[in-house]
Scaffold this active site. Structure first.
Site, mmCIF file in Angstrom:
data_model
loop_
_atom_site.group_PDB
_atom_site.id
_atom_site.type_symbol
_atom_site.label_atom_id
_atom_site.label_comp_id
_atom_site.label_asym_id
_atom_site.label_seq_id
_atom_site.Cartn_x
_atom_site.Cartn_y
_atom_site.Cartn_z
ATOM 1 N N HIS A 38 -3.759 -5.107 -0.470
ATOM 2 C CA HIS A 38 -3.369 -5.710 0.800
ATOM 3 C C HIS A 38 -3.461 -7.227 0.702
ATOM 4 O O HIS A 38 -4.547 -7.787 0.840
ATOM 5 C CB HIS A 38 -4.292 -5.215 1.922
ATOM 6 C CG HIS A 38 -4.032 -3.793 2.293
ATOM 7 N ND1 HIS A 38 -3.209 -3.444 3.331
ATOM 8 C CD2 HIS A 38 -4.475 -2.646 1.739
ATOM 9 C CE1 HIS A 38 -3.161 -2.127 3.417
ATOM 10 N NE2 HIS A 38 -3.925 -1.620 2.463
ATOM 11 N N GLU B 195 -2.588 -9.385 2.836
ATOM 12 C CA GLU B 195 -2.982 -9.931 4.143
ATOM 13 C C GLU B 195 -4.492 -9.875 4.354
ATOM 14 O O GLU B 195 -5.015 -10.521 5.268
ATOM 15 C CB GLU B 195 -2.246 -9.203 5.278
ATOM 16 C CG GLU B 195 -2.753 -7.829 5.630
ATOM 17 C CD GLU B 195 -2.355 -6.686 4.704
ATOM 18 O OE1 GLU B 195 -2.649 -5.524 5.072
ATOM 19 O OE2 GLU B 195 -1.754 -6.933 3.631
ATOM 20 N N CYS C 166 0.818 -1.202 0.000
ATOM 21 C CA CYS C 166 0.000 0.000 0.000
ATOM 22 C C CYS C 166 0.863 1.270 0.000
ATOM 23 O O CYS C 166 1.575 1.524 -0.949
ATOM 24 C CB CYS C 166 -1.021 -0.036 1.139
ATOM 25 S SG CYS C 166 -2.391 1.129 0.907
#
Length: 153
Positions: free
Chosen positions: A132, A134, A26
């Site tokens: 992202h 994750e 990001c």
């Protein structure tokens, strides 16, 4: 950027990226380019040619909300080990108002949110994503697994 420079971490990052794989996510990806329009004209690390622009500057249609939050497809612009067992056009989770416009040589992924922008780059030991991983379910976990299996380039 100011805090990063004041902390003395810029030199540590430059040293680390030459010695081991590094993943930027990001705003970490955005910091790698020449400059950002966030908070005015902000000089960034300048490791790669490109600028970070607000979606309004990219002519995103009015019916799309900013920030760009949610699942969008990532088109694999170049093959790379980070894409192992990840389908071209797989959806990843995004949360951002600014997008990178990068020179083509480092771009490995692009996304369209009313305008096309760089969503993944790679060069040498460094991989960076605007999305992202994750937060991106199975595809994100696979990308993180692929990253952990990278060897020094």
């Amino acid at each position: 950027m100011q805090r990063l420079q004041q902390s003395g971490l810029v030199n540590a990052l430059e040293k680390a990226v030459n010695e081991k794989p590094m993943l930027a996510i990001c705003v970490g990806m955005q910091a790698l380019f020449d400059s950002s329009e966030e908070s005015g004209a902000t000089a960034c690390l300048g490791w790669y040619k490109g600028v970070v622009r607000h979606f309004n500057e990219l002519s995103v249609p009015d019916d799309l909300t900013i920030p760009h939050m949610g699942w969008s497809r990532v088109l694999q612009h170049q093959s790379h080990p980070i894409w192992h067992q990840i389908d071209d056009g797989e959806r990843f989770y995004f949360v951002h108002s600014f997008a990178v416009q990068a020179s083509d040589d480092v771009v490995i992924g692009q996304t369209d949110y009313g305008a096309r922008f760089t969503s993944a780059i790679a060069q040498g030991n460094l991989v960076a994503t605007q999305f992202h991983p994750e937060k991106s379910h199975r595809a994100g976990l696979q990308l993180l697994k692929n990253f952990t299996e990278m060897t020094i380039c």
